[in-house]
Design an enzyme around this catalytic site. Sequence first.
Site, PDB file in Angstrom:
ATOM      1  CD  GLU A   1     -23.070  12.463 -64.345  1.00  0.00           C
ATOM      2  OE1 GLU A   1     -23.414  11.406 -64.909  1.00  0.00           O
ATOM      3  OE2 GLU A   1     -23.741  13.499 -64.420  1.00  0.00           O
TER       4      GLU A   1
ATOM      5  CG  HIS B   1      -1.011  11.840 -87.300  1.00  0.00           C
ATOM      6  ND1 HIS B   1       0.101  11.898 -88.113  1.00  0.00           N
ATOM      7  CD2 HIS B   1      -1.345  10.528 -87.228  1.00  0.00           C
ATOM      8  CE1 HIS B   1       0.401  10.682 -88.521  1.00  0.00           C
ATOM      9  NE2 HIS B   1      -0.455   9.821 -87.994  1.00  0.00           N
TER      10      HIS B   1
ATOM     11  CE  LYS C   1     -29.232  18.690 -64.008  1.00  0.00           C
ATOM     12  NZ  LYS C   1     -29.847  17.484 -63.489  1.00  0.00           N
TER      13      LYS C   1
HETATM   14  O1  PA5 Z   1     -25.872   9.471 -64.907  1.00  0.00           O
HETATM   15  C1  PA5 Z   1     -26.716  10.275 -64.583  1.00  0.00           C
HETATM   16  O2  PA5 Z   1     -27.496  10.082 -63.635  1.00  0.00           O
HETATM   17  C2  PA5 Z   1     -26.889  11.559 -65.370  1.00  0.00           C
HETATM   18  O3  PA5 Z   1     -25.919  11.679 -66.349  1.00  0.00           O
HETATM   19  C3  PA5 Z   1     -28.270  11.580 -66.022  1.00  0.00           C
HETATM   20  O4  PA5 Z   1     -28.411  10.468 -66.858  1.00  0.00           O
HETATM   21  C4  PA5 Z   1     -28.488  12.862 -66.824  1.00  0.00           C
HETATM   22  O5  PA5 Z   1     -28.292  13.978 -66.002  1.00  0.00           O
HETATM   23  C5  PA5 Z   1     -29.907  12.911 -67.399  1.00  0.00           C
HETATM   24  O6  PA5 Z   1     -30.870  12.811 -66.387  1.00  0.00           O
HETATM   25  P1  PA5 Z   1     -32.371  12.478 -66.694  1.00  0.00           P
HETATM   26  O7  PA5 Z   1     -32.476  11.126 -67.284  1.00  0.00           O
HETATM   27  O8  PA5 Z   1     -33.047  12.548 -65.359  1.00  0.00           O
HETATM   28  O9  PA5 Z   1     -32.895  13.535 -67.657  1.00  0.00           O
END
Ligand code: PA5
Length: 423
Positions: A278, A299, A414
């Site tokens: 990410e 394996h 989203k």
């Molecule tokens: O690293 C990040 O920012 C994302 O992976 C968030 O943690 C994830 O989308 C969850 O977001 P939130 O805590 O706002 O629900």
Amino acid sequence: MIKVNLNNTKISNDDLKDVKKLITKSHEYITKENGKGSEWLGWKDWPTNFNKDEIKSIKNKINDWDSKGVDTLLVIGIGGSYLGAKAAIDFIKGTHDNSDKEVIFVGTNLSADYINSVIKKIENKNWAINIISKSGTTLEPAVSFRIFRQLLEEKHGSKANRYIAAVTSGSTGTLYNIAKKEEYDTYVIPDNIGGRYSVTTPVGLFAMQFMGINIDNVMKGSAKAQKELLVNDIDKNPAYKYAAAKHILSNGKNIELYVNYDPRMTYLSEWIKQLHGESQGKDGKGIFPASVTNSADLHSLGQFIQDGSKVLFETVIWSSKERTKLKLPKSKSNDDNLNFLAGKDLSWINEQAFKGVVKAHYKDAGVDNIILDIKDFSEETLGYLIYFFFVSVAMSCYMIDVNPFDQPGVEIYKSYMKDLLNK
Ligand code: PA5
């Protein structure tokens, strides 16, 4: 606490020298806080400036639940609000911990079958909720929270709020507002720390404390790392050395395969994949992170790694210091022909598997293997390791001129999903 071994890679000292300038520039982005996304560098000083009162309050809350006999914690969260806690608990406790307390993770999917199975499983349990969402608007955890909150309210009536702990932004958002209205105990994700850099905030610490993990020692390990891993010297700073090595190997190989030899680290790999993927995968750039847990995957994907297309390099996370010992017993009949290993520690046998695989992959197949030799499976090492990956990922991103702290790509699904849901 972590040694970066590059002996099984083709990286030369000259290669490392060549990236020093880039490391220095990126080091300045991190330490002078003048690079892309610098408003989210709060994790950098967190191990020494975290809110100590909040840690006390987490401990008090868990003590209170212990006194009420709470045996099951539903941690509701996704992405950075989920993977760190899961990785930490497995790393310390292993995957089949036999304590009488259990953490169940929900909010990671929208599967009716999964959620129904959890509802069934907790029917006769004394359970509580730890809802975690920084934004408070992420659909998957919000859906699960609505379902389990209603069940809790049916069970405890007006006292249900005592069985809910919220971790969210300190000042705004849907979850913040609900928590305030319902008077949940609330813990803060600081504004300047993004989800995937938040495992040593209440996001991860609450569930760790519930499972009896020594969170003071986790923070101690992170504080040690803070002191050691922001030094601009790849010979002394393993996080920068690792980032440099990845950067060099990614010239031609765009997949990094995280390898471990203990299922306790499967979710550590999942957490690193999220942190790295990410953070770095944007602007059409980045190394794609993947993972295997051996011996199982020897394996399976082992065939591809040895013999398939040459698209990847490996990063092995290894420790020879297991928490327990087990020797292979001698057998009278020796009908399985294993007596040649009788009396040997399993950790030694595992180590030979690891060494054999590295040799096969690097020497025979030319697949580079970075080895991260970690001290042990203690809380302190975990805290150190977490910080090590924060630094190395931020460094890797700046080395390719990518903002390590945003995730614009995640927002796109989203918005399509919301359209389809008629929001
Ligand atoms: O690293 C990040 O920012 C994302 O992976 C968030 O943690 C994830 O989308 C969850 O977001 P939130 O805590 O706002 O629900």
